[in-house]
Enzyme design. Sequence first.
Site, PDB file in Angstrom:
ATOM      1  N   THR A 203       0.751  -0.984  -0.282  1.00  0.00           N
ATOM      2  CA  THR A 203       0.358   0.011   0.301  1.00  0.00           C
ATOM      3  C   THR A 203       1.211   1.447  -0.029  1.00  0.00           C
ATOM      4  O   THR A 203       1.908   0.813   0.601  1.00  0.00           O
ATOM      5  CB  THR A 203      -0.730  -0.396   1.359  1.00  0.00           C
ATOM      6  OG1 THR A 203      -1.569  -1.618   0.952  1.00  0.00           O
ATOM      7  CG2 THR A 203      -1.447   1.173   1.710  1.00  0.00           C
ATOM      8  N   ARG A 231     -14.252  -7.168  -0.357  1.00  0.00           N
ATOM      9  CA  ARG A 231     -13.637  -7.011   1.059  1.00  0.00           C
ATOM     10  C   ARG A 231     -13.146  -5.920   1.271  1.00  0.00           C
ATOM     11  O   ARG A 231     -12.645  -5.497   0.649  1.00  0.00           O
ATOM     12  CB  ARG A 231     -12.359  -8.509   0.922  1.00  0.00           C
ATOM     13  CG  ARG A 231     -11.277  -8.231   2.559  1.00  0.00           C
ATOM     14  CD  ARG A 231     -10.323  -7.194   2.490  1.00  0.00           C
ATOM     15  NE  ARG A 231      -8.988  -7.726   3.196  1.00  0.00           N
ATOM     16  CZ  ARG A 231      -8.310  -6.699   3.504  1.00  0.00           C
ATOM     17  NH1 ARG A 231      -7.554  -5.571   1.942  1.00  0.00           N
ATOM     18  NH2 ARG A 231      -7.334  -6.704   4.221  1.00  0.00           N
ATOM     19  N   ILE A 232     -13.211  -4.936   2.298  1.00  0.00           N
ATOM     20  CA  ILE A 232     -12.496  -3.557   2.692  1.00  0.00           C
ATOM     21  C   ILE A 232     -11.173  -4.117   3.143  1.00  0.00           C
ATOM     22  O   ILE A 232     -11.745  -4.834   4.612  1.00  0.00           O
ATOM     23  CB  ILE A 232     -13.823  -2.905   2.922  1.00  0.00           C
ATOM     24  CG1 ILE A 232     -14.756  -2.986   1.654  1.00  0.00           C
ATOM     25  CG2 ILE A 232     -12.967  -1.436   3.305  1.00  0.00           C
ATOM     26  CD1 ILE A 232     -16.272  -2.461   2.046  1.00  0.00           C
ATOM     27  N   ASP A 234      -7.613  -1.611   5.190  1.00  0.00           N
ATOM     28  CA  ASP A 234      -8.026  -0.622   6.204  1.00  0.00           C
ATOM     29  C   ASP A 234      -7.831   0.857   6.040  1.00  0.00           C
ATOM     30  O   ASP A 234      -8.084   1.790   6.206  1.00  0.00           O
ATOM     31  CB  ASP A 234      -6.752  -0.530   7.759  1.00  0.00           C
ATOM     32  CG  ASP A 234      -5.774  -0.773   6.972  1.00  0.00           C
ATOM     33  OD1 ASP A 234      -5.805  -1.852   5.931  1.00  0.00           O
ATOM     34  OD2 ASP A 234      -4.760  -0.062   7.291  1.00  0.00           O
ATOM     35  N   GLY A 254      -0.246  -2.652   6.009  1.00  0.00           N
ATOM     36  CA  GLY A 254      -0.066  -3.951   6.294  1.00  0.00           C
ATOM     37  C   GLY A 254      -1.702  -5.129   6.755  1.00  0.00           C
ATOM     38  O   GLY A 254      -2.077  -4.590   5.984  1.00  0.00           O
ATOM     39  N   GLY A 256      -5.084  -5.632   6.956  1.00  0.00           N
ATOM     40  CA  GLY A 256      -6.199  -4.629   7.505  1.00  0.00           C
ATOM     41  C   GLY A 256      -6.926  -4.886   8.723  1.00  0.00           C
ATOM     42  O   GLY A 256      -7.459  -4.534   9.275  1.00  0.00           O
TER      43      GLY A 256
HETATM   44  N1  ASP Z   1      -3.671  -2.685   4.536  1.00  0.00           N
HETATM   45  C1  ASP Z   1      -3.560  -2.837   3.215  1.00  0.00           C
HETATM   46  C2  ASP Z   1      -4.875  -3.574   3.525  1.00  0.00           C
HETATM   47  O1  ASP Z   1      -5.109  -4.595   4.176  1.00  0.00           O
HETATM   48  C3  ASP Z   1      -2.748  -3.289   2.737  1.00  0.00           C
HETATM   49  C4  ASP Z   1      -1.448  -2.975   1.992  1.00  0.00           C
HETATM   50  O2  ASP Z   1      -0.923  -2.688   3.862  1.00  0.00           O
HETATM   51  O3  ASP Z   1      -0.442  -3.632   1.849  1.00  0.00           O
HETATM   52  O4  ASP Z   1      -5.775  -3.352   2.606  1.00  0.00           O
END
Ligand code: ASP
Length: 351
Positions: A203, A231-232, A234, A254, A256
């Site tokens: 991300t 799916r959603i 964070d 990370g 989410g």
């Molecule tokens: N936090 C993001 C999610 O869970 C994934 C990421 O940080 O790469 O959608």
Amino acid sequence: MIQRFCLQTLMVSVMLGICALCGCTSKPAPSPDWVLVIHGGAGTLDPDASPAELQAYRQSLAAALAAGSAVLSAGGSSVDAVEAAVRVMEDDPGFNAGKGAALTIDGRAELDAAIIDGSTMKAGAVTGVTTVKNPISLARMVKEKTRFILFARDGAERFADEQRVERVDNSWFVTPRRQKMLDEHKAQLQTRSSIDQPSTFGTVGALALDIQGRLAAATSTGGLTGKMFGRIGDSPLIGSGTYANAFVAVSCTGTGEQFIRHAVASTLAARIELKGESVDQAANHMIHNVLNKDDGGLIALDRHGHVAMPYSTVGMYRGVARKERSANPVGHVAIFAEQSPVIILQTPESK
Ligand code: ASP
């Protein structure tokens, strides 16, 4: 304005021991003109990556810093700066946002993004968008053109139809690298009923403090490789993966679900406001005491310009640029915790 900004003066060094990059805030309070902080995710990091691959990531981070710094240096707002920095990373296929986003179990890109102005607490977010080239800009339109905060899937696409945002076919987002990751993920699923710890983060996020003292935060992502329909994570949830108020701005990366469960971004802010912790203490507490090892990392920037960038993974793509009074802007990028060579930022136009 951006064209006039000479980013050649921005020295980008990667080194352990720079307070901004290791999260240390023990120095006296700085009084910067402006500060920009970015991350490009805390996953898919291979300590054995070739020097050329790592250098390419550093250049990508430097380009994002350059774009946001140009805005801030010209007296622009923190919101403009974080949008500009995130757009550069959305367009870069190396990151898990926009082109090159992680793919759903169906092999599609479903993108999430959020942006918030800490000075007004006005926020905008979109989730599950499939045709918007730069979801962060659509999130900003939600913030500025509606009285709502979060638009999802078909509704977000319909809102995009009404706005002037660039649209692409969903296949435009799909890169061979992400397809390979999805194929490997599916192969793992065949031998195990579930994957406990998704390894593909990446991300992107940006925080800024502008010359008027306003904080802003932005985050954009494709989510996790192999995520289920609908799916959603964070990132588009204000208070979980993205947050800013008058005290601090935060962007997370990370797993989410963990960041949602612990409302990481707003809890961090509450610890500063209500408990009087420093940004360094609050950020490290969330990553190392509240979350589990390998859950991810975050960047946080307080109203005095203090920066924290803790992570519990192998590394985190990250960078800081700041302009202290009567000094030239200085920028740093880092991936792991080790020292690396100095590079010089180029203007986006001169690349
Ligand atoms: N936090 C993001 C999610 O869970 C994934 C990421 O940080 O790469 O959608």
